[in-house]
Design an enzyme around this catalytic site. Structure first.
Site, PDB file in Angstrom:
ATOM      1  CD  GLU A 225      -1.159  -0.251   3.715  1.00 61.28           C
ATOM      2  OE1 GLU A 225      -2.301   0.223   3.636  1.00 61.28           O
ATOM      3  OE2 GLU A 225      -0.763  -0.901   4.695  1.00 61.28           O
ATOM      4  CE  LYS A 227       7.005   5.979   5.538  1.00 60.18           C
ATOM      5  NZ  LYS A 227       6.461   7.275   5.984  1.00 60.18           N
ATOM      6  NE  ARG A 232       1.000   3.819  12.343  1.00 62.84           N
ATOM      7  CZ  ARG A 232       1.996   2.957  12.593  1.00 62.84           C
ATOM      8  NH1 ARG A 232       3.258   3.341  12.387  1.00 62.84           N
ATOM      9  NH2 ARG A 232       1.742   1.735  13.012  1.00 62.84           N
ATOM     10  NE  ARG A 247       6.454   7.071  15.360  1.00 55.96           N
ATOM     11  CZ  ARG A 247       7.505   7.112  14.562  1.00 55.96           C
ATOM     12  NH1 ARG A 247       7.415   6.650  13.328  1.00 55.96           N
ATOM     13  NH2 ARG A 247       8.640   7.625  14.961  1.00 55.96           N
ATOM     14  CE  LYS A 398      11.058   3.977   7.819  1.00 56.72           C
ATOM     15  NZ  LYS A 398      10.871   5.068   8.796  1.00 56.72           N
TER      16      LYS A 398
END
Length: 527
Positions: A225, A227, A232, A247, A398
């Protein structure tokens, strides 16, 4: 305080993970319960608020050391750290103190709002009873600037060794809105979170960076998917309310009031992991649009209209009040998809779309076009993976697009902090605009210690002007600057601002006449 000072010296004196974990484990076994609580708080960013300003501290320290203020300021400029400068220039302590870390923090907190004479007397008394290392820590605490390079993961590992409680359980217990002033060792660490802690988030699972050249086995085992370049966050719906945690463990619910609508469509007992994005006309807006809202406690209507947000959902951690983190990702995503599908199309939540690919070369081509859809690369997650705690290598990666780069010349240099206080490590860079140099960004990372040492020696020989710890230097040293994004910025003379700038390399092969121009940067705004 003595035990905490010994812990700090042990942590600061090594980069060995095992040695740091061992020191923390011993401390959590031996220290008083309230000292343990405050140490957990300090290592997780919960610091006492500043109770004395820096100007007062400099004045009082100079007086206590019998130094003229100008000489103290010169020493400060060399050391680069106020807490360290004060600890070093003061005369030896006249007495000792066996008071605990918690005792000293209680005194520090009691100074808030007191008159200057009361604060001065208390600070001088503390300096007279603490040794150099203890003074340094005390000074950091009263200025609200205490930091140490120990990750929460290492701290949790040490707590686990000291208590025999699994790391994952401890990580969850330490999340959320708790205060060291009111927490107890039993309530925070030894027992599971109470059912009434509706706002408590789960520890975030973090991905490792993947370098170019994927070789992760069968493509079918992986979910890809985009990034997304936002904030976040975990959206929590429990007890009839909703909460949004960043986060960084900051409760940011009030900054994104649009998400309150989701309580009308999503069931209670749900926790969704995703990315808060500024989003309009079917696509993400640049991060700069979202950034306007980040530092605000309340958001005016005009800004809500300019930068509306959605939650780009990509994982389901809880449903019906049941923890789903050990459920395979593919099953969690199927359940998330069903939840989002039941929400009206105009509600502020979207399912992060899966990126279909046939092989790794195909995925590399898709990754190269990430910026075209407002993303900064791809995420790769093993379909069978659990939702773990912290940064774990193997199942989540990532894969960011290559950064943009320009060549620029250093025009200002500033001394660093801590162990780099005697080195020039923070630089301001400029590009050409016709016949002048225009500063456009600062950067302080990307070089080796050896390179910083060589540059420091050069700065000292090529200083044109001094402004405290800052030096204007001969525009001669060229560097390649990498960055993740670029946007217009009326606050900067250049008219632009960069996202995550850093130095890639020192271009000793390139003269100043060949650096990039402001037009080069403006052209990147349109890419």
């Amino acid at each position: 305080m003595k035990r905490f000072a010994r812990l700090f010296a042990a942590l600061d004196g090594t980069t060995s993970i095992n040695t740091r974990v061992s020191a923390l484990t011993d401390y959590f076994r031996e220290a008083s319960e309230q000292d343990r609580i405050w140490t957990i708080a300090l290592l997780s960013g919960r610091r006492p608020k500043r109770s004395v300003n820096a100007t007062e501290l400099r004045t009082w320290a100079a007086e206590a050391a019998d130094l003229p203020l100008w000489l103290f300021e010169e020493a400060y400029a060399v050391a680069g750290d106020l807490a360290e400068t004060i600890a070093l220039v003061l005369p030896p302590a006249a007495a000792e103190s066996d008071d605990s870390l918690a005792d000293w923090i209680t005194r520090i907190r009691a100074l808030s709002g007191r008159d200057a004479d009361t604060r001065r007397a208390a600070i001088l008394d503390a300096w007279a009873r603490l040794d150099t290392q203890e003074r340094f820590l005390f000074n950091k605490l009263i200025t609200g600037g205490f930091r140490i390079g120990v990750s929460q993961t290492l701290m949790t590992r040490a707590l686990s060794l000291a208590t025999a409680i699994p790391e994952a359980d401890l990580a969850h217990r330490l999340m959320g809105d708790w205060s060291p002033e009111t927490a107890t060792w039993a309530g925070l660490v030894l027992t599971a979170p109470a059912g009434t802690s509706d706002s408590r988030p789960y520890p975030f699972y973090l991905a490792y960076a993947l370098e170019d050249g994927t070789d992760l086995g069968a493509p079918g085992d992986w979910l890809a998917e985009y990034k997304w370049d936002g904030i976040r966050g975990q959206l929590i719906l429990r007890g009839g309310s909703h909460y949004l945690w960043s986060r960084g463990e900051e409760l940011v619910t009030d900054r994104f009031p649009e998400l309150a609508r989701l309580t009308d469509f999503l069931p209670q007992g749900v926790v969704i992991d995703g990315e808060v994005l500024a989003h309009a006309e079917g696509r993400p807006l640049p991060f700069a649009a979202l950034q306007k809202r980040i530092g605000r406690k309340t958001v005016p209507k005009a800004l809500l209209a300019q930068a509306p947000v959605v939650l780009m959902a990509y994982d389901l951690l809880e449903e019906g009040g049941n923890d789903l983190r050990t459920t395979p990702l593919e099953q969690r995503r199927t359940r998330l998809q069903a939840l989002v599908a039941a929400v009206p199309g105009d509600a502020p939540v979207l399912l992060s779309p899966e990126v279909s690919f046939t092989d790794w070369d195909d995925l590399a081509r898709i990754r190269a076009g990430s910026r075209d859809v407002g993303a900064e690369g791809l995420m790769l997650k093993r379909r069978a993976s659990e939702y773990l705690t912290g940064r774990r290598k193997g199942d989540w990666w990532k894969w960011k697009v290559n950064p943009m780069t320009v060549d620029a010349v250093m025009v200002y240099a500033q001394a660093g902090h801590g162990r780099r206080a005697n080195l020039y490590t923070d630089f301001t860079f400029a590009v050409r605009d016709a016949n002048q140099l225009v500063p456009f960004t600062k950067a302080y990372s990307g070089l080796t210690d050896e390179e910083f040492a060589r540059i420091t020696a050069w700065v000292r020989k090529n200083t044109l002007e001094r402004f405290g710890t800052v030096r204007r230097v001969t525009p001669e040293l060229v560097f390649e600057i990498a960055f993740e994004g670029i946007q217009e910025s009326p606050r900067h003379k250049s008219g632009i601002a960069l996202r995550f700038p850093r130095m890639v390399r020192w271009r000793q092969d390139k003269p100043v006449s060949e650096i990039d121009t402001l037009d080069t940067l403006r052209a990147l705004l349109r890419t």
